[in-house]
Scaffold this motif. Structure first.
Motif, PDB file in Angstrom:
ATOM      1  N   ARG A 172      -2.163   6.303  -0.397  1.00  0.00           N
ATOM      2  CA  ARG A 172      -3.237   5.303  -0.333  1.00  0.00           C
ATOM      3  C   ARG A 172      -3.302   4.722   1.071  1.00  0.00           C
ATOM      4  O   ARG A 172      -2.295   4.615   1.756  1.00  0.00           O
ATOM      5  CB  ARG A 172      -2.984   4.194  -1.351  1.00  0.00           C
ATOM      6  N   ARG A 173      -4.490   4.327   1.485  1.00  0.00           N
ATOM      7  CA  ARG A 173      -4.634   3.846   2.848  1.00  0.00           C
ATOM      8  C   ARG A 173      -5.327   2.483   2.932  1.00  0.00           C
ATOM      9  O   ARG A 173      -5.569   1.990   4.034  1.00  0.00           O
ATOM     10  CB  ARG A 173      -5.401   4.875   3.687  1.00  0.00           C
ATOM     11  N   SER A 174      -5.658   1.876   1.812  1.00  0.00           N
ATOM     12  CA  SER A 174      -6.371   0.595   1.885  1.00  0.00           C
ATOM     13  C   SER A 174      -5.984  -0.337   0.742  1.00  0.00           C
ATOM     14  O   SER A 174      -5.501   0.092  -0.317  1.00  0.00           O
ATOM     15  CB  SER A 174      -7.887   0.826   1.836  1.00  0.00           C
ATOM     16  N   TYR A 175      -6.211  -1.611   0.970  1.00  0.00           N
ATOM     17  CA  TYR A 175      -5.939  -2.643  -0.018  1.00  0.00           C
ATOM     18  C   TYR A 175      -6.742  -2.403  -1.294  1.00  0.00           C
ATOM     19  O   TYR A 175      -6.261  -2.651  -2.411  1.00  0.00           O
ATOM     20  CB  TYR A 175      -6.289  -4.012   0.581  1.00  0.00           C
TER      21      TYR A 175
ATOM     22  N   THR B 111       2.507   6.976  -1.295  1.00  0.00           N
ATOM     23  CA  THR B 111       1.414   7.043  -2.264  1.00  0.00           C
ATOM     24  C   THR B 111       0.182   7.774  -1.766  1.00  0.00           C
ATOM     25  O   THR B 111      -0.654   8.202  -2.570  1.00  0.00           O
ATOM     26  CB  THR B 111       0.979   5.628  -2.686  1.00  0.00           C
TER      27      THR B 111
ATOM     28  N   THR C  53       1.543   3.782   2.162  1.00  0.00           N
ATOM     29  CA  THR C  53       0.836   5.025   2.470  1.00  0.00           C
ATOM     30  C   THR C  53       1.747   6.255   2.524  1.00  0.00           C
ATOM     31  O   THR C  53       1.386   7.304   1.970  1.00  0.00           O
ATOM     32  CB  THR C  53       0.062   4.877   3.793  1.00  0.00           C
TER      33      THR C  53
ATOM     34  N   GLU D 282      -7.397   0.143  -2.866  1.00  0.00           N
ATOM     35  CA  GLU D 282      -6.838   1.169  -3.754  1.00  0.00           C
ATOM     36  C   GLU D 282      -5.682   0.660  -4.605  1.00  0.00           C
ATOM     37  O   GLU D 282      -5.181   1.388  -5.467  1.00  0.00           O
ATOM     38  CB  GLU D 282      -6.357   2.362  -2.928  1.00  0.00           C
ATOM     39  N   LEU D 283      -5.253  -0.570  -4.383  1.00  0.00           N
ATOM     40  CA  LEU D 283      -4.101  -1.103  -5.110  1.00  0.00           C
ATOM     41  C   LEU D 283      -4.452  -1.472  -6.548  1.00  0.00           C
ATOM     42  O   LEU D 283      -5.598  -1.791  -6.867  1.00  0.00           O
ATOM     43  CB  LEU D 283      -3.555  -2.343  -4.398  1.00  0.00           C
ATOM     44  N   GLU D 284      -3.421  -1.434  -7.412  1.00  0.00           N
ATOM     45  CA  GLU D 284      -3.574  -1.923  -8.776  1.00  0.00           C
ATOM     46  C   GLU D 284      -3.631  -3.455  -8.745  1.00  0.00           C
ATOM     47  O   GLU D 284      -3.166  -4.101  -7.800  1.00  0.00           O
ATOM     48  CB  GLU D 284      -2.391  -1.474  -9.634  1.00  0.00           C
TER      49      GLU D 284
ATOM     50  N   ILE E 253       0.843  -1.208   0.000  1.00  0.00           N
ATOM     51  CA  ILE E 253       0.000   0.000   0.000  1.00  0.00           C
ATOM     52  C   ILE E 253       0.873   1.253   0.000  1.00  0.00           C
ATOM     53  O   ILE E 253       0.596   2.233  -0.685  1.00  0.00           O
ATOM     54  CB  ILE E 253      -0.944   0.017   1.222  1.00  0.00           C
TER      55      ILE E 253
END
Length: 300
Positions: free
Chosen positions: A60-63, A58, A55, A65-67, A53
């Motif tokens: 981002r704070r959660s799974y 990036t 954070t 949100e991953l590619e 992640i």
């Protein structure tokens, strides 16, 4: 992971008993016992997920949100970390244990995809349920009759409902450290990350989320800089402790301030955790100042 996992039929009369029971014993022994296995697998999963992640870099704070490729990479990380944790060597499949080729399969969903080369072999199954912060570790011999008839474009098949009954569970519905941001108030999190500067974000973090342990990883994510610990220190009136001290709020470190944390009747903190609270009495204000955490307490 699906919620209604059927009871295991694994027992002395199971056709795979001799294989799986010895694999279970070897894995548990290599981990240092069941308690060590429970602890180390749980924290390993948290680290593997958080490291992808990213954070601090990036935002981002959660799974979720991953590619797609990043989600796949978590499985690779788990395989590597688990081999390292158990001191296992590579084999024809992912690893070799007691002379058996074993495939390590990980999922963040409700099932595992078994490749054709692993059919008929033992599989070490790992699962992480981020929404519930529960994890699973099991063993199965991937017999064809335990797998679904359907397959994906890579000819991989998942474990059938009947197949789930033949899993020997080492960990089942076991807790692992939750994603910190999932457990925090959503409006507070939005307010924290809406701030323009590191100091403002850090002050908002400890102002909004008082009286609860905050892990070092969350502090790093909020600071968004290499020397993230600098944001917590007093800094000529501009640091987080300076800002919050003027609001009678102290920021404490789990190890360094353990006695003050106990005296203020706050939840216990780990060595790498922090906690904040508003000072509400003259007695506690004097106690905080004596411990190196002065606040702007009004004088009578």
């Amino acid at each position: 992971m699906k919620q209604n996992i059927p009871d295991s039929v694994f027992g002395f009369d199971h056709p795979d008993f001799n294989v799986l029971i010895h694999l279970e014993m070897e894995i548990t022994q290599r981990a240092g016992g069941l308690l060590a296995l429970e602890h180390d697998v749980a924290f390993m999963l948290r680290d593997c997920i958080d490291d992808v992640i990213m954070t601090p870099k990036t935002g981002r704070r959660s799974y979720e949100e991953l590619e797609k490729t990043e989600k796949t990479y978590i499985g690779t990380r788990v395989e590597i970390e688990l081999r390292s944790l158990l001191r296992l060597s590579k084999g024809r499949l992912d690893t070799r244990i007691l002379g058996h080729d074993v495939d390590i399969k990980h999922t963040m969903g409700s099932n595992w995809m078994i490749p054709t080369e692993a059919v008929g072999c033992a599989c070490l199954l790992v699962a992480a349920d981020e929404a519930r912060a529960r994890c699973y570790l099991g063993l199965i011999v991937a017999r064809p009759e335990y797998l679904t008839k359907g397959q994906n474009k890579d000819a991989k098949r998942s474990i059938s409902a009947e197949g789930f009954k033949h899993i020997l569970w080492l960990l089942k519905d076991h807790p692992y450290p939750a994603n910190f941001w999932r457990t925090a108030d959503a409006e507070a999190v939005q307010e924290i990350f809406a701030c323009d500067t590191g100091n403002a974000r850090m002050a908002t973090l400890f102002r909004q989320l008082q009286r609860r342990p905050i892990p070092r990883t969350a502090v790093e994510a909020v600071a968004q800089q290499k020397d993230f610990m600098r944001r917590i220190r007093a800094d000529g009136g501009h640091g987080t402790r300076d800002i919050l001290g003027r609001e009678q709020i102290v920021v404490l470190e789990g190890r360094k301030d353990s006695q003050l944390i106990k005296a203020l009747e706050l939840p216990s903190c780990g060595a790498s955790e922090f906690i904040s609270c508003r000072i509400e009495s003259d007695y506690h204000a004097r106690m905080a100042e004596q411990s190196g955490h002065p606040v702007a307490w009004p004088t009578s």
